[in-house]
Design a protein around this motif. Structure first.
Motif, short mmCIF file in Angstrom:
data_model
loop_
_atom_site.label_atom_id
_atom_site.label_comp_id
_atom_site.label_asym_id
_atom_site.label_seq_id
_atom_site.Cartn_x
_atom_site.Cartn_y
_atom_site.Cartn_z
N ALA A 113 33.83 28.07 40.27
CA ALA A 113 33.79 27.13 41.39
C ALA A 113 35.03 27.27 42.27
O ALA A 113 34.93 27.31 43.51
N THR A 114 36.21 27.36 41.65
CA THR A 114 37.46 27.39 42.42
C THR A 114 37.67 28.73 43.11
O THR A 114 37.92 28.79 44.32
N ILE A 115 37.61 29.82 42.35
CA ILE A 115 37.83 31.14 42.94
C ILE A 115 36.68 31.49 43.88
O ILE A 115 36.88 32.10 44.94
N GLY A 116 35.46 31.10 43.51
CA GLY A 116 34.32 31.40 44.37
C GLY A 116 34.43 30.73 45.73
O GLY A 116 34.15 31.35 46.77
N SER A 117 34.87 29.46 45.75
CA SER A 117 34.98 28.76 47.03
C SER A 117 36.08 29.36 47.90
O SER A 117 36.02 29.28 49.13
N ALA A 118 37.09 30.00 47.28
CA ALA A 118 38.16 30.62 48.05
C ALA A 118 37.81 32.05 48.45
O ALA A 118 38.08 32.49 49.58
N ALA A 119 37.21 32.80 47.52
CA ALA A 119 37.00 34.23 47.75
C ALA A 119 35.74 34.54 48.54
O ALA A 119 35.74 35.44 49.39
N TYR A 120 34.65 33.84 48.26
CA TYR A 120 33.37 34.23 48.86
C TYR A 120 33.37 34.15 50.39
O TYR A 120 32.89 35.10 51.05
N PRO A 121 33.88 33.08 51.02
CA PRO A 121 33.88 33.07 52.49
C PRO A 121 34.65 34.24 53.09
O PRO A 121 34.23 34.81 54.12
N GLU A 122 35.76 34.63 52.47
CA GLU A 122 36.51 35.78 52.98
C GLU A 122 35.73 37.07 52.81
O GLU A 122 35.77 37.97 53.66
N MET A 123 35.03 37.20 51.71
CA MET A 123 34.22 38.40 51.49
C MET A 123 33.11 38.50 52.53
O MET A 123 32.81 39.60 53.04
N VAL A 124 32.50 37.37 52.84
CA VAL A 124 31.46 37.37 53.86
C VAL A 124 32.05 37.77 55.21
O VAL A 124 31.48 38.59 55.95
N ALA A 125 33.21 37.20 55.54
CA ALA A 125 33.84 37.48 56.82
C ALA A 125 34.20 38.97 56.95
O ALA A 125 34.18 39.52 58.06
N ARG A 126 34.51 39.62 55.84
CA ARG A 126 34.91 41.04 55.89
C ARG A 126 33.75 41.97 55.53
O ARG A 126 33.95 43.14 55.25
N ARG A 127 32.54 41.43 55.52
CA ARG A 127 31.31 42.20 55.37
C ARG A 127 31.23 42.94 54.03
O ARG A 127 30.82 44.10 53.96
N TYR A 128 31.59 42.24 52.98
CA TYR A 128 31.36 42.76 51.64
C TYR A 128 29.89 42.63 51.30
O TYR A 128 29.20 41.71 51.77
N SER A 129 29.42 43.52 50.46
CA SER A 129 28.06 43.42 49.98
C SER A 129 27.87 42.11 49.22
O SER A 129 28.71 41.76 48.38
N PRO A 130 26.80 41.36 49.51
CA PRO A 130 26.57 40.12 48.76
C PRO A 130 26.48 40.36 47.25
O PRO A 130 26.92 39.52 46.46
N ARG A 131 25.94 41.52 46.87
CA ARG A 131 25.81 41.82 45.44
C ARG A 131 27.18 41.99 44.79
O ARG A 131 27.45 41.45 43.70
#
Length: 647
Positions: A337-355
């Motif tokens: 929950a904690t790392i996901g809420s911090a890391a996932y938005p940045e990954m989306v912004a930098r066009r990481y694969s959702p998988r």
């Protein structure tokens, strides 16, 4: 008064006065229980302060430890723990297993949960009665502490009074849960309370008369109660209530009513007095203070700065951040929950694969239980009577291996599919320096606590107390008290502590029942007579635990199965500490294995735009890495055991 409150609260205006009175009583009792719980949590923090002063100042600097300091745990600390139990009940923080949501309608599940709440009420009455008898026994014997000669009976009676508050709290919970089932609230209440009461009376009346039959068929009786335990769990009875109820029925049938009450009271009192288990509330506080002070953000920022030059650097940073965060909180779900809420938005912004994003965050969450202060490790150690410190140290190398294997899985993924993550950028020396400085408190906290255990400066209990105080100090210096930060941590600590203690009480009573019936010995004998190689037995057990990890969290699995499986592997000559680590590893594999891994659904709640298909495929490389790591740990037990060998 209930009528006045109903008129002043628009949510109560259209309710019958008795039902409105139940809701108002729920609020009043909940508010009072939370005040009592806050007092208990603050008392625990006070005990941690005394422990820190005793260890750091009196022992290290003055070489004059406080006489009888351990007796504070024997008196004050059990009362502080008992203070938080009722609040947890009022907040409905009991662990239940939700496996039948696709089988039963939502309305049926509400009825089942109402029955479960009423069963829990019966269980708490049993525990409170047993604790009261323990207090009376201490009064009659004139029991005192060994050094300071403090009488124990006042503390025991205080615990009994707090269990009476638990009865009131759960009574209100059960009443409200049943009363809200239908418009004619009194019908549902009468049906459920009457039905559960009638069944309970029948068990109390019939089981003692069948004692001879049960004694002549102990194994069959034990197996039947294990089956009943699973039925109750599947029907939404809280796990703590199901464990305690089934085990108490078994003890009642074999030894009589007085023995059932006595065992319930003795196990409860013994658990509250346990120095070993006191590490749990201390470490829960430490993790809460660390999160509130922003340490989790600092750890992820440092990992991100270090991993910047590599393709997939944010995914690598998610693993590193999860390792650092897990080392402070000991919770898989909280890590996701904690790392996901911090890391996932940045990954989306930098066009990481959702998988790739989904896989890295879900897998990183498992490090919450693989690194100290793992809650599952403490529970295993208490149930199997092993050293918590040794188990914590034994977890470190497997956890580091997990980090390396996960990093390898990411590197292989981006090598095969470069489009899964963008290219990295050059290191920024200033960013690394700044994030490293801000992460120093986290590093200091980890080294102080677990380094202190390893080199023998602290016991596990002392280390947990010192860690809680240091984390609290960091939070204060960083302004974490603003916005009610302290009360947020206290509230979360009380909820988790209440849930875990009720669970372990049930597990200990269940362990006593299994030992009394010879079920553990019979199961061990049956397995050893299969004449299968030891590695095959371990492999089968690991497969079973991975399957259980699909649908149960690690705490529930430990509660139900730890003593049974530990007896089996011990018969094959395996070290119990080694098996404890293997159990935690395989259960954590289960929580990220499709289709039912719990971490996968936690990530789905954090990142709802991710589809389950993307999450399932994204986690596959990490599951493969976990299987390879597990094979290595089974083939070479020394990987786990060499570090504890230095203790």
């Amino acid at each position: 008064m209930a009528q006045a409150d109903a008129k002043s609260d628009p949510t109560l205006e259209n309710l019958d006065i008795p039902l409105a009175a139940i809701i108002v009583a729920d609020r009043w009792v909940g508010a009072f229980a939370r005040q009592v719980a806050t007092t208990g949590a603050l008392t625990m923090l006070g005990v941690a302060l005394i422990t820190t002063f005793d260890v750091v100042v009196m022992r290290w600097l003055l070489n004059a430890p406080i006489p009888g300091s351990n007796e504070i745990f024997q008196t004050v600390f059990p009362v502080a723990i008992a203070c938080v139990l009722a609040s947890g009940l009022c907040d409905r923080s009991s662990l239940e297993i939700d496996l039948m949501s696709t089988v039963f309608s939502a309305y049926t599940i509400r009825w089942l949960r109402a029955v479960g709440a009423t069963v829990f009420l019966i269980v708490i009455v049993l525990l409170a009665w047993g604790v009261y008898l323990q207090a009376m026994s201490a009064w009659n014997r004139g029991s005192t502490t060994m050094i300071m000669r403090w009488p124990l009976w006042p503390w025991y009676f205080a615990i009994a009074a707090l269990f009476a508050l638990c009865i009131l709290a759960q009574l209100i919970v059960a009443l409200r849960t049943t009363a809200e089932l239908m418009r004619r609230w009194y019908v549902a209440t009468a049906l459920i309370f009457g039905g559960v009461g009638l069944v309970s009376w029948g068990v109390i009346a019939v089981f003692p008369m069948m004692q001879t039959v049960f004694l002549d068929n102990m194994l069959a009786f034990a197996i039947a109660l294990v089956a009943l335990l699973w039925v109750m769990i599947l029907l939404y009875v809280p796990l703590a209530a199901a464990l305690t109820a089934c085990a108490s029925m078994g003890i009642l049938g074999l030894f009589g009513w007085s023995q059932a009450i006595s065992i319930a009271g003795a196990e409860t009192e013994g658990l509250l007095n346990s120095l070993d288990l006191s590490v749990l509330p201390f470490f829960l506080m430490m993790g809460g203070f660390a999160v509130q002070s922003g340490i989790s953000r600092d750890i992820f920022a440092l990992a991100q700065a270090i991993c910047r030059p590599f393709r997939g650097g944010l995914a690598l940073a998610a693993i590193g951040g999860s390792a650092g965060f897990g080392a402070l909180t000991g919770s898989s779900v909280a890590t996701v929950a904690t790392i996901g809420s911090a890391a996932y938005p940045e990954m989306v912004a930098r066009r990481y694969s959702p998988r790739l994003s989904a896989g890295a965050i879900s897998a990183g969450g498992t490090l919450g239980q693989l690194l100290p202060p793992s809650t599952a490790a403490v529970i295993y150690a208490v149930l199997v009577e092993q050293s918590i410190g040794a188990l914590y140290i034994a977890l470190i190398v497997p956890a580091l291996l997990t980090v390396l294997f996960y990093l390898g899985a990411i590197m292989v993924t981006v090598a095969i599919s470069p489009s899964a993550a963008p290219r990295g950028s050059a290191w920024d020396a200033r960013e690394i320096r700044t994030t490293a400085i801000t992460s120093l408190p986290a590093l200091f906290l980890f080294v102080l606590v677990f380094g202190g255990i390893f080199v023998g400066i602290f016991t596990a209990t002392e280390a947990a107390g010192v860690g809680a105080v240091v984390a609290f100090s960091i939070m204060v210096m960083r302004g974490g008290l603003r916005g009610g930060g302290l009360w947020k941590v206290m509230a979360e600590t009380t909820r988790s502590t209440s849930m875990i203690y009720f669970l372990i009480i049930g597990a200990l009573i269940t362990t006593f029942f299994f030992s009394s019936t010879g079920l553990s010995a019979a199961l061990t004998k049956m397995v050893t007579e299969l004449d299968a190689p030891s590695w095959a037995i371990v492999a089968i057990l690991c497969f079973v635990y991975i399957m259980l990890g699909f649908v149960l969290d690690s705490i529930a699995i430990m509660m139900i199965t730890a003593t049974l499986s530990a007896g089996i592997v011990a018969a094959y000559g395996y070290d119990p500490v080694w098996w404890g680590v293997i159990m935690i590893v395989v259960v954590e594999i289960g929580v990220i294995t499709p289709p039912f891994g719990l971490n996968l659904f936690m990530l789905k709640s954090v990142a709802p735009k991710l589809s389950l298909g993307q999450i399932y495929t994204g986690v596959v490389p990490f599951v493969v890495a976990d299987i390879l790591k597990l094979a290595l740990l089974i083939a070479f037990p020394a990987i786990i055991l060499w570090l504890p060998g230095f203790l």
